[in-house]
Design an enzyme around this catalytic site. Structure first.
Site, PDB file in Angstrom:
ATOM      1  CE1 TYR A  78     -12.687  48.436 -35.033  1.00 37.44           C
ATOM      2  CE2 TYR A  78     -14.258  49.919 -34.001  1.00 37.44           C
ATOM      3  CZ  TYR A  78     -13.226  49.695 -34.890  1.00 37.44           C
ATOM      4  OH  TYR A  78     -12.726  50.739 -35.629  1.00 37.44           O
ATOM      5  CG  ASN A 162     -12.481  52.926 -46.890  1.00 42.60           C
ATOM      6  OD1 ASN A 162     -12.175  52.470 -45.789  1.00 42.60           O
ATOM      7  ND2 ASN A 162     -12.810  52.160 -47.904  1.00 42.60           N
ATOM      8  CB  VAL A 193      -7.593  53.280 -46.773  1.00 42.58           C
ATOM      9  CG1 VAL A 193      -6.655  54.365 -46.239  1.00 42.58           C
ATOM     10  CG2 VAL A 193      -8.798  53.147 -45.859  1.00 42.58           C
ATOM     11  N   GLY A 289      -3.902  49.523 -39.627  1.00 41.03           N
ATOM     12  CA  GLY A 289      -4.531  48.230 -39.853  1.00 41.03           C
ATOM     13  C   GLY A 289      -3.503  47.126 -39.726  1.00 41.03           C
ATOM     14  CE1 TYR A 313      -6.014  59.094 -38.494  1.00 40.92           C
ATOM     15  CE2 TYR A 313      -6.835  57.016 -39.358  1.00 40.92           C
ATOM     16  CZ  TYR A 313      -6.971  58.372 -39.185  1.00 40.92           C
ATOM     17  OH  TYR A 313      -8.069  59.015 -39.696  1.00 40.92           O
ATOM     18  CD1 TRP A 314      -9.818  53.212 -34.928  1.00 42.42           C
ATOM     19  CD2 TRP A 314      -9.675  53.377 -32.705  1.00 42.42           C
ATOM     20  NE1 TRP A 314     -10.925  52.602 -34.406  1.00 42.42           N
ATOM     21  CE2 TRP A 314     -10.861  52.680 -33.035  1.00 42.42           C
ATOM     22  CE3 TRP A 314      -9.373  53.599 -31.360  1.00 42.42           C
ATOM     23  CZ2 TRP A 314     -11.745  52.213 -32.071  1.00 42.42           C
ATOM     24  CZ3 TRP A 314     -10.260  53.128 -30.400  1.00 42.42           C
ATOM     25  CH2 TRP A 314     -11.426  52.435 -30.746  1.00 42.42           C
ATOM     26  CE  LYS A 378     -16.943  50.095 -47.870  1.00 45.61           C
ATOM     27  NZ  LYS A 378     -16.031  49.767 -46.757  1.00 45.61           N
TER      28      LYS A 378
END
Length: 385
Positions: A78, A162, A193, A289, A313-314, A378
């Site tokens: 990451y 999210n 999301v 993503g 976008y992050w 999740k």
């Protein structure tokens, strides 16, 4: 735990809470990384916090989700990693795992600025890489935390990733006209999301075209996304990639004077180029993503003849660069939740209970390892106090 919210402040209760802070904290830590088996780098560590608790904001953990970014950090792949340190009295520099979690304030500094914080408030960290897989955490300043009172436990524990992502994707890039027939299109329509995106967009008067994978129960899934989560229309990836559908059927779906102004891509590959084709001139595609692990492919003609802009976008970097925007994002999310325009993700989450008072270290470690490796919903670790 359904519907659990932040409690009101009753002094005897919270005096008892503050006095029950243990002398040793328990955290899940790592000092190395492994791409092959990231669970193998984890251990449970008990340590005495180095901060003066009388001069700090002391939090006890209520819940923490296990996110893909947490796993990627353990793997070492990451882009954002916490600093490894000796602050936890370890033999090697180590970091506490976890980026997201929900905490309860159990003690505030005897002196100094508490901001709006009170004992009993529910809070989340402003920034990532704070280490959330722990029973207690300590922060120096109240300004490092955001109050999330008013949300249920499941919403509060997941809003930082999210919830923030969806809210900022919808609100930060396009100046929407709620009176027009304006649309956004997104792939991965069943993701957490995406479900927040459809609800937030609907609250703004923006219509959503959600693309999901082909499946035997497509109609059933599409109905849930439309009726429960507010998607205006759900289509399949086959339809998304079908040029005839785009020319003949899609205009009927969109209606007169439709403007598809924003595409949200978290898949990549053919899916990304297909949603890009449906955008109007000078529109924007945001990629946040890459589930297919395929590159984002945009036809040259869309750039030249339609002026398409494609950018990444992050959420981690956005909030690091502008923490005030994260605070405002959370406030906006909570407002929509209180208005009944966002529903809890409780049904989308599988909880795993950590007995914070009586459970042993090995049980905790196995619990977290199972949360990392098991497929399905999740996973969220819920602390039983």
């Amino acid at each position: 735990m359904s519907g659990l919210r932040a409690a009101s402040v009753f002094s005897p209760v919270f005096k008892r809470m503050a006095s029950s802070i243990p002398s040793q904290f328990k955290s899940i830590i790592y000092n190395s990384h492994s791409l092959e088996d990231c669970t193998g780098v984890l251990s449970v560590h008990n340590y005495k916090p180095k901060q003066d608790l009388n001069k700090s904001v002391v939090l006890r953990t209520l819940a923490f989700p296990i996110n893909p970014s947490d796993i990627n950090q353990l793997q070492g792949v990451y882009p954002s990693l916490p600093e490894k340190t000796l602050d936890y009295s370890t033999e090697k520099p180590s970091a506490i795992a976890g980026n997201e979690g929900l905490f309860e304030v159990v003690s505030l500094p005897e002196h100094g600025d508490h901001g709006e914080l009170k004992v009993g408030d529910w809070v989340i960290p402003v920034q990532a890489n704070q280490g959330t897989w722990s029973n207690y955490r300590v922060f120096d300043k109240a300004s490092d935390l955001i109050k999330v009172n008013g949300l249920d436990l499941y919403s509060a524990a997941t809003v930082s990733v999210n919830g923030c992502t969806a809210y900022q994707l919808v609100n930060n890039y396009v100046d929407w006209n709620a009176d027009g027939n304006e649309w956004l299109i997104q792939n991965a329509g069943t993701s957490g999301v995406s479900k927040f995106v459809t609800q937030i967009a609907k609250a703004r008067g923006v219509k959503t075209l959600s693309v999901i994978r082909d499946r035997d129960n497509f109609e059933e899934v599409a109905e849930v996304l439309e009726q429960k989560f507010g998607a205006t229309k759900v289509i399949s990836e086959s339809q998304n990639n079908d040029k005839d559908f785009g020319k003949k059927e899609l205009p009927k779906v969109l209606g007169d004077k439709a403007r598809v102004r924003l595409a949200l891509n978290s898949v990549g590959g053919k899916s990304s180029s297909a949603i890009a084709r449906k955008l109007e001139r000078d529109a924007l595609m945001l990629t946040y993503g890459g589930m297919s692990k395929q590159p984002v492919t945009i036809p040259t003609s869309l750039h030249i003849f339609k002026g398409l802009t494609s950018k990444g976008y992050w959420v981690t970097e956005n909030n690091k660069r502008d923490p005030t925007d994260k605070v405002n994002t959370i406030k906006g999310f909570i407002d929509l939740y209180k208005q009944g325009k966002i529903i809890s993700p409780e049904e989308e989450i599988e909880t795993m209970e950590w007995d914070a008072n009586n459970g042993d270290d090995q049980q905790l470690l196995e619990l977290v390892k199972r949360g990392i490796t098991e497929k399905g919903k999740k996973k969220m670790v819920l602390l039983k106090w």
